[in-house]
Design a protein around this motif. Structure first.
Motif, PDB file in Angstrom:
ATOM      1  N   UNK A  20       0.827  -1.203   0.000  1.00 33.28           N
ATOM      2  CA  UNK A  20       0.000   0.000   0.000  1.00 33.28           C
ATOM      3  C   UNK A  20       0.866   1.260   0.000  1.00 33.28           C
ATOM      4  N   UNK A  21       1.910   1.262   0.835  1.00 37.69           N
ATOM      5  CA  UNK A  21       2.796   2.426   0.891  1.00 37.69           C
ATOM      6  C   UNK A  21       3.453   2.670  -0.459  1.00 37.69           C
ATOM      7  N   UNK A  22       3.804   1.578  -1.144  1.00 38.54           N
ATOM      8  CA  UNK A  22       4.413   1.697  -2.467  1.00 38.54           C
ATOM      9  C   UNK A  22       3.403   2.239  -3.475  1.00 38.54           C
ATOM     10  N   UNK A  23       2.169   1.757  -3.382  1.00 39.39           N
ATOM     11  CA  UNK A  23       1.130   2.213  -4.299  1.00 39.39           C
ATOM     12  C   UNK A  23       0.816   3.691  -4.101  1.00 39.39           C
ATOM     13  N   UNK A  24       0.930   4.157  -2.866  1.00 35.91           N
ATOM     14  CA  UNK A  24       0.639   5.566  -2.564  1.00 35.91           C
ATOM     15  C   UNK A  24       1.829   6.484  -2.847  1.00 35.91           C
ATOM     16  N   UNK A  25       2.980   5.901  -3.141  1.00 33.03           N
ATOM     17  CA  UNK A  25       4.151   6.709  -3.421  1.00 33.03           C
ATOM     18  C   UNK A  25       4.710   7.417  -2.216  1.00 33.03           C
ATOM     19  N   UNK A  26       4.573   6.807  -1.036  1.00 31.26           N
ATOM     20  CA  UNK A  26       5.017   7.466   0.200  1.00 31.26           C
ATOM     21  C   UNK A  26       6.233   6.762   0.806  1.00 31.26           C
ATOM     22  N   UNK A  27       6.957   6.031  -0.027  1.00 29.76           N
ATOM     23  CA  UNK A  27       8.107   5.309   0.489  1.00 29.76           C
ATOM     24  C   UNK A  27       9.319   5.587  -0.407  1.00 29.76           C
ATOM     25  N   UNK A  28      10.483   5.710   0.203  1.00 27.17           N
ATOM     26  CA  UNK A  28      11.712   5.966  -0.526  1.00 27.17           C
ATOM     27  C   UNK A  28      12.188   4.662  -1.175  1.00 27.17           C
ATOM     28  N   UNK A  29      12.232   4.638  -2.506  1.00 27.09           N
ATOM     29  CA  UNK A  29      12.542   3.408  -3.224  1.00 27.09           C
ATOM     30  C   UNK A  29      13.977   2.940  -2.997  1.00 27.09           C
ATOM     31  N   UNK A  30      14.911   3.880  -2.894  1.00 25.61           N
ATOM     32  CA  UNK A  30      16.305   3.485  -2.662  1.00 25.61           C
ATOM     33  C   UNK A  30      16.466   2.825  -1.307  1.00 25.61           C
ATOM     34  N   UNK A  31      15.823   3.413  -0.282  1.00 21.81           N
ATOM     35  CA  UNK A  31      15.894   2.825   1.061  1.00 21.81           C
ATOM     36  C   UNK A  31      15.229   1.456   1.088  1.00 21.81           C
ATOM     37  N   UNK A  32      14.074   1.362   0.424  1.00 24.26           N
ATOM     38  CA  UNK A  32      13.384   0.077   0.369  1.00 24.26           C
ATOM     39  C   UNK A  32      14.232  -0.953  -0.380  1.00 24.26           C
ATOM     40  N   UNK A  33      14.889  -0.522  -1.464  1.00 25.80           N
ATOM     41  CA  UNK A  33      15.739  -1.427  -2.223  1.00 25.80           C
ATOM     42  C   UNK A  33      16.847  -2.010  -1.379  1.00 25.80           C
ATOM     43  N   UNK A  34      17.490  -1.149  -0.579  1.00 31.92           N
ATOM     44  CA  UNK A  34      18.557  -1.631   0.308  1.00 31.92           C
ATOM     45  C   UNK A  34      17.994  -2.582   1.371  1.00 31.92           C
ATOM     46  N   UNK A  35      16.774  -2.291   1.830  1.00 33.10           N
ATOM     47  CA  UNK A  35      16.153  -3.115   2.868  1.00 33.10           C
ATOM     48  C   UNK A  35      15.857  -4.526   2.369  1.00 33.10           C
ATOM     49  N   UNK A  36      15.362  -4.645   1.144  1.00 39.70           N
ATOM     50  CA  UNK A  36      14.964  -5.959   0.650  1.00 39.70           C
ATOM     51  C   UNK A  36      16.054  -6.634  -0.188  1.00 39.70           C
ATOM     52  N   UNK A  37      17.188  -5.974  -0.373  1.00 37.73           N
ATOM     53  CA  UNK A  37      18.274  -6.543  -1.188  1.00 37.73           C
ATOM     54  C   UNK A  37      18.684  -7.946  -0.730  1.00 37.73           C
ATOM     55  N   UNK A  38      18.878  -8.180   0.582  1.00 39.69           N
ATOM     56  CA  UNK A  38      19.257  -9.535   1.006  1.00 39.69           C
ATOM     57  C   UNK A  38      18.209 -10.590   0.629  1.00 39.69           C
ATOM     58  N   UNK A  39      16.930 -10.228   0.705  1.00 45.37           N
ATOM     59  CA  UNK A  39      15.864 -11.179   0.351  1.00 45.37           C
ATOM     60  C   UNK A  39      15.875 -11.475  -1.149  1.00 45.37           C
ATOM     61  N   UNK A  40      16.082 -10.425  -1.942  1.00 49.51           N
ATOM     62  CA  UNK A  40      16.133 -10.613  -3.390  1.00 49.51           C
ATOM     63  C   UNK A  40      17.315 -11.505  -3.760  1.00 49.51           C
ATOM     64  N   UNK A  41      18.472 -11.231  -3.178  1.00 50.32           N
ATOM     65  CA  UNK A  41      19.669 -12.021  -3.481  1.00 50.32           C
ATOM     66  C   UNK A  41      19.514 -13.470  -3.022  1.00 50.32           C
ATOM     67  N   UNK A  42      18.817 -13.673  -1.917  1.00 49.82           N
ATOM     68  CA  UNK A  42      18.587 -15.040  -1.432  1.00 49.82           C
ATOM     69  C   UNK A  42      17.708 -15.817  -2.407  1.00 49.82           C
ATOM     70  N   UNK A  43      16.724 -15.128  -2.984  1.00 51.85           N
ATOM     71  CA  UNK A  43      15.850 -15.792  -3.955  1.00 51.85           C
ATOM     72  C   UNK A  43      16.580 -16.110  -5.254  1.00 51.85           C
TER      73      UNK A  43
END
Length: 217
Positions: A20-43
């Motif tokens: 929802x936060x992403x859909x509303x455009x109220x989240x910093x994409x770079x910060x989110x990218x760094x946050x989920x990077x380990x999960x993406x790399x694990x997949x």
């Protein structure tokens, strides 16, 4: 082989608040990218650049994500929100004698005016919510049953929904998520075909009512 976009989509959709936060455009994409990077790399089982993750986040589909016109139309039709206070909740382990005790309790309630009684039977336990003044009566009738939990000082907010709620996905989520966003905890959610009742501690009821009123106004 799974792609970066597919991995990012899976991660985002596993968290409704994040989506929802992403859909509303109220989240910093770079910060989110760094946050989920380990999960993406694990997949993907390899290193993935932040830029690629951010690009996948930008391309994440947001059409139909919460707040659809169908849901909004149903929310706009809500006109009846009522509160019942001074309630108590019991949870009993299911047993062969529980139904008989339930019928005995109902026969007692037939003589009472303005009483509140909700019973919800699950696979392993049964919840009973009623007016606090019936506490001793319930304990007497169910004295041989195994009491799993007991909660006092509760209130119930009941919302009457239009019939279309049954065939529209996301209606309950839309209602409950505004409470979660505000840090309002509820102990029980009970529903019928066109009603949803949220049971929560008295301390939360005034704030919860205002949040729900703001949702439908």
């Amino acid at each position: 082989m799974i792609t970066i976009s597919a991995a990012v989509t899976d991660i985002v959709r596993s968290s409704p608040f994040l989506e929802e936060a992403l859909a509303r455009g109220i989240i910093n994409l770079s910060s989110l990218g760094r946050e989920i990077q380990p999960q993406v790399e694990a997949r993907l089982q390899k290193e993935v650049r932040i830029g690629a993750i951010v690009m996948a986040l930008k391309r994440h589909p947001t059409s139909g994500v919460l707040g659809s016109s169908r849901i909004q139309n149903i929310v706009n039709q809500i006109s009846d929100i009522s509160i019942k206070s001074d309630l108590i909740e019991f949870a009993f382990a299911n047993s062969r004698t529980l139904v008989g005790n339930w019928h005995q309790l109902l026969s007692q309630y037939a003589q009472e005016d303005k009483s509140y009684l909700v019973m919800c039977q699950g696979l392993h336990e049964t919840t009973l919510i009623t007016n606090a003044r019936f506490k001793q009566l319930v304990k007497k009738i169910f004295s041989e049953e195994k009491l799993v939990a007991e909660y006092a000082n509760l209130s119930a907010i009941t919302i009457l929904l239009p019939a279309e709620n049954v065939t529209t996905p996301g209606v309950y989520y839309t209602i409950l998520k505004v409470l979660a966003w505000e840090g309002i905890n509820f102990s029980e959610v009970v529903s019928t075909c066109n009603e949803i009742t949220i049971v929560l501690a008295d301390d939360f009821v005034a704030r919860a009512f205002m949040v729900l009123k703001n949702l439908v106004d």
